[in-house]
Design a protein around this motif. Structure first.
Motif, short mmCIF file in Angstrom:
data_model
loop_
_atom_site.label_atom_id
_atom_site.label_comp_id
_atom_site.label_asym_id
_atom_site.label_seq_id
_atom_site.Cartn_x
_atom_site.Cartn_y
_atom_site.Cartn_z
N MET A 1 -82.88 40.82 18.99
CA MET A 1 -81.74 41.70 18.80
C MET A 1 -81.95 43.11 19.02
SD MET A 1 -81.73 41.64 14.67
CE MET A 1 -82.19 40.26 14.57
N LEU A 2 -80.59 43.67 19.61
CA LEU A 2 -80.80 45.09 20.31
C LEU A 2 -80.21 45.75 19.07
CD1 LEU A 2 -79.91 44.53 24.09
CD2 LEU A 2 -81.98 44.93 22.77
N LYS A 3 -80.71 46.88 18.74
CA LYS A 3 -80.17 48.14 17.87
C LYS A 3 -79.18 48.78 18.69
CE LYS A 3 -83.14 47.31 14.46
NZ LYS A 3 -82.37 46.61 13.32
N ASN A 4 -78.08 49.20 17.89
CA ASN A 4 -77.15 50.15 18.49
C ASN A 4 -77.73 51.52 19.13
OD1 ASN A 4 -75.25 48.20 17.72
ND2 ASN A 4 -74.86 49.15 15.70
N ILE A 5 -77.10 51.85 20.26
CA ILE A 5 -77.51 53.01 20.96
C ILE A 5 -76.66 54.06 20.56
CG2 ILE A 5 -78.01 54.18 23.17
CD1 ILE A 5 -78.74 51.58 24.18
N HIS A 6 -77.09 55.03 19.72
CA HIS A 6 -75.97 56.19 19.19
C HIS A 6 -75.88 57.44 20.03
CE1 HIS A 6 -75.76 54.17 15.33
NE2 HIS A 6 -77.25 53.80 15.48
N ILE A 7 -74.69 57.83 20.54
CA ILE A 7 -74.54 58.94 21.53
C ILE A 7 -73.95 60.10 20.48
CG2 ILE A 7 -73.19 59.68 23.47
CD1 ILE A 7 -73.00 56.63 24.48
N CYS A 8 -74.72 61.24 20.73
CA CYS A 8 -74.47 62.28 19.97
C CYS A 8 -74.91 63.65 20.74
CB CYS A 8 -75.11 62.44 18.58
SG CYS A 8 -76.91 62.37 18.76
N THR A 400 -88.52 56.53 12.85
CA THR A 400 -87.38 57.54 12.73
C THR A 400 -86.72 57.86 14.10
OG1 THR A 400 -88.38 58.67 10.74
CG2 THR A 400 -86.68 59.84 12.12
N ARG A 401 -87.59 58.32 15.04
CA ARG A 401 -86.87 58.64 16.35
C ARG A 401 -86.38 57.42 17.18
NH1 ARG A 401 -90.82 61.16 20.88
NH2 ARG A 401 -91.23 62.46 19.27
N LEU A 402 -86.90 56.16 16.86
CA LEU A 402 -86.60 54.98 17.48
C LEU A 402 -85.16 54.69 16.89
CD1 LEU A 402 -88.50 51.71 18.40
CD2 LEU A 402 -86.50 51.44 17.22
N GLY A 403 -84.86 54.85 15.43
CA GLY A 403 -83.75 54.36 15.00
C GLY A 403 -82.45 55.49 15.45
N VAL A 404 -82.86 56.76 15.91
CA VAL A 404 -81.75 57.73 16.31
C VAL A 404 -81.48 57.28 17.78
CG1 VAL A 404 -81.55 60.16 16.80
CG2 VAL A 404 -82.68 59.51 14.70
N LEU A 405 -82.73 57.02 18.63
CA LEU A 405 -82.37 56.92 19.82
C LEU A 405 -81.94 55.52 20.28
CD1 LEU A 405 -85.49 58.80 21.68
CD2 LEU A 405 -83.13 59.65 21.42
N GLN A 409 -83.24 53.61 25.12
CA GLN A 409 -83.55 54.74 25.25
C GLN A 409 -85.04 55.34 24.73
OE1 GLN A 409 -81.25 55.96 27.45
NE2 GLN A 409 -81.42 57.78 26.49
N TRP A 410 -85.44 55.00 23.71
CA TRP A 410 -86.73 54.84 23.30
C TRP A 410 -87.84 54.72 24.26
CZ3 TRP A 410 -91.26 52.37 21.53
CH2 TRP A 410 -91.99 53.10 21.06
N LEU A 411 -87.74 53.20 24.70
CA LEU A 411 -88.63 52.77 25.40
C LEU A 411 -88.61 53.49 26.90
CD1 LEU A 411 -88.17 48.91 24.78
CD2 LEU A 411 -90.20 50.31 24.43
N GLU A 412 -87.37 53.84 27.41
CA GLU A 412 -87.19 54.43 28.79
C GLU A 412 -87.80 55.85 28.66
OE1 GLU A 412 -83.77 54.76 32.07
OE2 GLU A 412 -83.19 54.64 30.09
N ILE A 456 -86.82 47.82 12.44
CA ILE A 456 -86.37 48.39 13.83
C ILE A 456 -86.06 46.95 14.61
CG2 ILE A 456 -88.12 50.38 13.84
CD1 ILE A 456 -90.40 48.70 14.85
N GLY A 457 -86.18 46.04 14.03
CA GLY A 457 -85.87 44.87 14.70
C GLY A 457 -86.56 44.30 15.99
N ASP A 458 -86.01 43.48 16.64
CA ASP A 458 -86.80 42.91 17.82
C ASP A 458 -86.73 43.90 19.08
OD1 ASP A 458 -87.99 41.69 20.00
OD2 ASP A 458 -86.11 40.36 20.21
N THR A 459 -88.03 44.58 19.23
CA THR A 459 -87.99 45.68 20.36
C THR A 459 -88.57 44.94 21.49
OG1 THR A 459 -90.18 46.41 19.40
CG2 THR A 459 -88.39 47.46 18.90
N LEU A 460 -89.13 43.75 21.54
CA LEU A 460 -89.94 43.10 22.82
C LEU A 460 -88.75 42.66 23.63
CD1 LEU A 460 -92.28 41.78 24.01
CD2 LEU A 460 -91.60 39.73 22.86
N THR A 461 -87.56 42.13 23.24
CA THR A 461 -86.70 41.80 24.37
C THR A 461 -86.15 42.71 25.11
OG1 THR A 461 -85.88 39.86 22.79
CG2 THR A 461 -84.65 40.47 24.44
N PRO A 462 -85.83 43.77 24.49
CA PRO A 462 -85.32 45.10 25.46
C PRO A 462 -86.49 45.71 26.24
CG PRO A 462 -85.41 45.65 23.11
CD PRO A 462 -85.51 44.43 22.96
N SER A 463 -87.68 45.71 25.64
CA SER A 463 -88.90 46.31 26.50
C SER A 463 -88.99 44.94 27.71
CB SER A 463 -90.14 45.94 25.79
OG SER A 463 -89.95 46.70 24.17
#
Length: 650
Positions: A1-8, A400-405, A409-412, A456-463
Motif C-alpha cells: 500500500m502506498l502512503k499519501n504524498i503530502h505537498i507543503c 519521520t522523514r519518510l512519513g513527511v515526504l 519522494q523518499w525513495l526518489e 510506514i506500511g509497504d515500501t517495497l512495491t513503490p520501490s
C-alpha cells in the motif's frame, strides 16, 4: 500500500513538477509494457485454450458450461467442501489442425452431505511464464451422493498446452465460503517433444521429434567421403558437418522433394590426425528454425587411415623426444648458473588483508515478510554500520522523514543521491518480494501482516515501481546488488528482472557483497584482497555479527516448525481490517521492551539518529517460538560534528 504524498511549502516536503512528471512517465511505462505483454500472449500461435469438455452425465441436473464470473460467497457453514482429488495426465489428442499435446484435468466430488449444496465447479489453468490463463465454470446440481454406477461423481476437461511449459491448475466448488477456501491446486510441467506421450503431436513433428536420418557413410575412395541420410517432411534444408582432428568441413543440401539425400566431402592426407570422424547433420525444421537438435554419428575409418594415423603418431613422438632433449639441456644449463630466484609474485597470490579507507553508503530494499525477518534486516543494518563502517539507509531508521515526504519522494531522493555518487542499492530478495512482484504483474494482491502493522506500511512495491525501469538498463547494473539469505530464502524468491545480474548468498558471499559496496575488485592481477572478519566462518565473532547470526538461526528454526509460515502471514481483505483494529487496541495492553539504538557514522561530520524502537522480544526453544511485538517507531535525526557514538545492537 502506498502512503499519501503530502505537498507543503516546507523544505522537508517539497514536490516539484518534475517529480510528478517522472511518476506519470513510470506509470505510462508499465501500462505500455502490460499492453505489449498482453498482445504477445494473445498472438501466440498455440495459445492456452480448452480443447474438450465433458459435462452431461446421467443423474446430473442441468449441467452447463460458461466462462468464469464472480459469484456471491456464503457463510462457511453454508458452503460446500472442495474436490476429493485432482489428477493431471499428459497425452496427445486430435485437434482441428491435427494431433496436439493436451493436459487432461480430472477431479472427483466428495461423497458427503455438502454435495447437496454444490452449484457448480470452477477450473482455472495458468501458464507460469506468461501468466496467460483460461477459466471455465461448470454449473450443475446433484441429487445423490454417488452417480448411477455407485461411484463418486467425476468431471474432466482437456487443455491445449505447449512442451516444456509449466501450468498451475486450481479447482474449487461453488459457492465458496466467505472466509478461507477449499480450493485444490496442482502444478504440472509439460515434458519436451522427446517424451513418448506427446512425441506424435503436430508441433513436435514440426520440430523433428519423429525424424530418423539413418546416416550412412562411405569412405571407399581415399580422399572422398559420401554421406547419405533420409530427409524429413518438415525440413527443406540441411547442413552436413565433418570433424576429424584438424579436418573441419561442411556442406549445405536442399531436399527438393527427395527422400534420400547425399553429399560428398573431400579430405586430405595431411588432415588425418585421428582414425574416426564425427558426422553431424543440422536440420532446419519449420518450428524450431535454427535451434533444432542435430543428428550425429561417429564413423571408424579404413585400414589405410589407420596406417596413416600410426605414421602421424610416430612423427609426433619423434618431435616430442627432440623437444624433451632440448628442455633437459636448458634446465641443466640453468642449474649450473645457480638456483633460480623466487618470483616476488608468489607471495602476492596469498590473501592480503586490506583496511577500509572510505565510508560508503548503501540503500537497503526489502519486504516485511515476518517479524523475525524484520529483526534480521535490522541486525544486518547494524552489522554493516558497526563492523563494516557503512552508512545504511533504511526506511525503518528514517520513519519521520519518510512519513513527511511519502514513499515515492523518499525513495526518489535517495536514488538521486546514489546515482550522483559511487554508492549502492542492496535488494534483499525473499518470499514477499517474489509475491509482490507477481502481484504487480497482474497476479493476486498480497497483504502481509507486518505491512499492516508497520507505521510506514509497504515500501517495497513503490520501490520496485521506481527502480525496475532503471535496473533493466545494463549501464545501471553496477549500482544494484541483488542478494538473499540462503538459510531462510532461495533463488526461486528472486523476481525475473533481477536474475539478469549476479545474485549473492548471505552470509556465505557477504565479503563479495561488501567489495561491491566499496566499488573495488577482490581479485586483481597477482593480488587477492581480503577483509578480516567478513567471511562466513568469522563474521559472527563480533557482537553485531553474533546478533545477526542468532536472528537468522531463530527465523530458520521457526520456518522448520511452521512450514506454512508465509501463508499464515497473508491477510485477506476482511482479515486486514480486523488486524488493523486489533493492533490499535493491543498497543494499550501489551507490555513491551524498549531498546535504545544509537546509530553512529564515523566521518568528520557525524549523523546520529536516536531511536526508541518498541520492537519485539523473541524466545526460541525446541517446542515453540513466542513473539511479543508492538510496532511503534520514532526517530530524531541530529547533526553533531567530531562525535563518535558506540552502537548497541538490537
Amino acid at each position: 500500500m502506498l502512503k499519501n504524498i503530502h505537498i507543503c511549502n516546507g523544505s522537508n516536503a517539497l514536490i516539484s513538477f518534475s517529480s510528478v512528471h517522472n511518476i506519470i512517465m513510470i506509470s505510462l511505462f508499465f501500462l505500455v509494457f502490460g499492453l505489449m505483454a498482453g498482445l504477445t500472449a494473445s498472438s501466440s500461435p498455440s495459445s492456452l485454450r480448452i480443447l474438450d469438455l465433458v459435462c452431461n452425465q446421467t443423474g446430473l441436473h442441468h449441467c452447463t458450461v460458461s466462462n468464469c464470473s464472480d459469484m456471491d460467497k456464503v457463510p462457511r457453514q453454508n458452503a460446500c467442501t472442495g474436490p476429493q482429488e485432482v489428477s493431471v495426465q499428459i497425452k496427445t489428442s486430435m485437434g482441428q489442425d491435427g494431433p496436439v499435446p493436451v493436459m487432461n484435468v480430472a477431479w472427483d466430488l466428495k461423497a458427503d452431505a455438502s454435495i447437496y449444496r454444490i452449484r457448480g465447479t470452477e477450473i482455472k489453468v495458468t501458464e507460469e511464464n506468461t501468466n496467460q490463463s483460461v477459466c471455465v465454470q461448470f454449473h450443475y446440481s446433484v441429487g445423490d451422493l454417488l452417480n448411477p454406477s455407485h461411484k463418486r461423481w467425476t468431471f474432466s476437461l482437456d487443455v491445449l498446452v505447449e512442451p516444456k511449459h509449466t501450468y498451475t491448475t486450481v479447482v474449487l466448488n461453488l459457492p465458496e465460503p466467505q472466509k478461507g477456501h477449499y480450493r485444490m491446486s496442482n502444478q504440472t510441467t509439460i515434458p519436451g517433444c522427446e517424451d513418448q506421450r506427446i512425441k506424435k503431436a503436430q508441433l513436435c513433428q514440426e520440430s523433428g521429434s519423429l525424424w530418423d536420418p539413418k546416416i550412412t557413410v562411405f569412405t571407399e575412395k581415399e580422399n572422398l567421403i559420401l554421406v547419405e541420410f533420409y530427409s524429413s517432411e518438415f525440413s527443406e534444408r540441411y547442413r552436413v558437418f565433418i570433424q576429424s582432428g584438424s579436418l573441419n568441413d561442411s556442406r549445405w543440401i536442399f531436399k527438393e522433394n527427395r527422400t534420400l539425400l547425399n553429399v560428398t566431402l573431400r579430405r586430405g592426407f595431411s588432415q588425418l590426425s585421428q582414425c574416426e570422424m564425427l558426422i553431424t547433420i543440422q536440420p532446419f525444421f519449420i518450428r524450431c528454425k535454427n535451434n533444432c537438435e542435430s543428428a550425429r554419428k561417429t564413423v571408424k575409418l579404413s585400414q589405410s587411415c589407420i596406417f596413416a594415423c600410426s605414421k602421424f603418431i610416430e612423427i609426433c613422438l619423434v618431435l616430442l623426444l627432440i623437444f624433451v632433449g632440448f628442455l633437459v639441456y636448458f634446465l641443466q644449463k640453468a642449474f649450473r648458473r645457480g638456483p633460480p630466484t623466487t618470483s616476488p609474485s608468489a607471495d602476492q597470490q596469498q590473501p592480503e588483508i586490506v583496511q577500509v579507507q572510505e565510508r560508503k553508503r548503501v540503500l537497503v530494499i526489502y519486504s516485511l515478510d515476518h517479524l523475525l525477518y524484520k529483526n534480521i534486516v535490522l541486525k544486518l543494518a547494524s552489522f554493516l554500520a558497526a563492523k563494516c563502517g557503512t552508512d545504511v539507509v533504511l526506511d525503518m531508521l528514517d520513519s519521520t522523514r519518510l512519513g513527511v515526504l511519502g514513499s515515492i519522494q523518499w525513495l526518489e531522493w535517495h536514488k538521486e543521491q546514489i546515482e550522483r555518487s559511487s554508492d549502492k542499492i542492496l535488494i534483499l530478495c525473499s518470499r514477499g518480494v517474489k509475491a509482490k512482484w507477481r502481484a504487480m504483474c497482474g497476479g493476486k494482491q498480497v497483504f502481509l501482516r507486518e505491512d499492516t502493522l508497520s507505521p510506514i506500511g509497504d515500501t517495497l512495491t513503490p520501490s520496485l515501481t521506481l527502480l525496475v525501469p532503471y535496473f533493466i538498463r545494463s549501464a545501471s547494473f553496477e549500482k544494484y546488488i541483488v542478494a538473499y539469505f540462503d538459510d531462510i530464502c532461495s533463488e526461486e524468491d528472486i523476481p525475473l528482472p533481477f536474475k539478469i545480474t549476479v545474485r549473492y548468498k548471505l552470509m556465505k558471499q557477504f565479503e563479495e557483497v561488501f567489495f561491491r559496496i566499496l566499488n573495488t575488485e577482490k581479485h586483481e592481477p597477482g593480488r587477492v584482497k581480503q577483509i578480516d572478519g567478513l567471511s562466513e566462518d568469522t563474521y559472527h565473532e563480533c557482537p553485531s555479527g553474533r546478533a545477526l547470526k542468532d536472528a537468522i538461526e531463530a527465523f530458520h528454526e521457526y520456518q522448520l516448525e511452521h512450514p506454512h509460515w508465509f501463508q499464515e502471514e497473508l491477510l485477506e481483505c476482511p482479515e486486514l481490517e480486523d488486524e488493523e483494529a486489533t493492533a490499535a487496541s493491543d498497543e494499550k495492553q501489551i507490555m513491551t521492551i524498549t531498546d535504545h539504538l544509537t546509530y553512529s557514522v564515523l566521518n568528520s561530520v557525524q549523523i546520529i539518529s536516536d531511536m526508541e524502537i518498541q520492537d519485539c522480544a523473541v524466545t526460541v526453544n525446541k517446542t515453540n517460538v513466542q513473539l511479543v511485538e508492538t510496532h511503534q517507531m520514532c526517530s530524531t535525526p541530529e547533526f553533531k560534528s567530531h562525535t563518535v557514538e558506540g552502537m548497541r545492537l538490537l
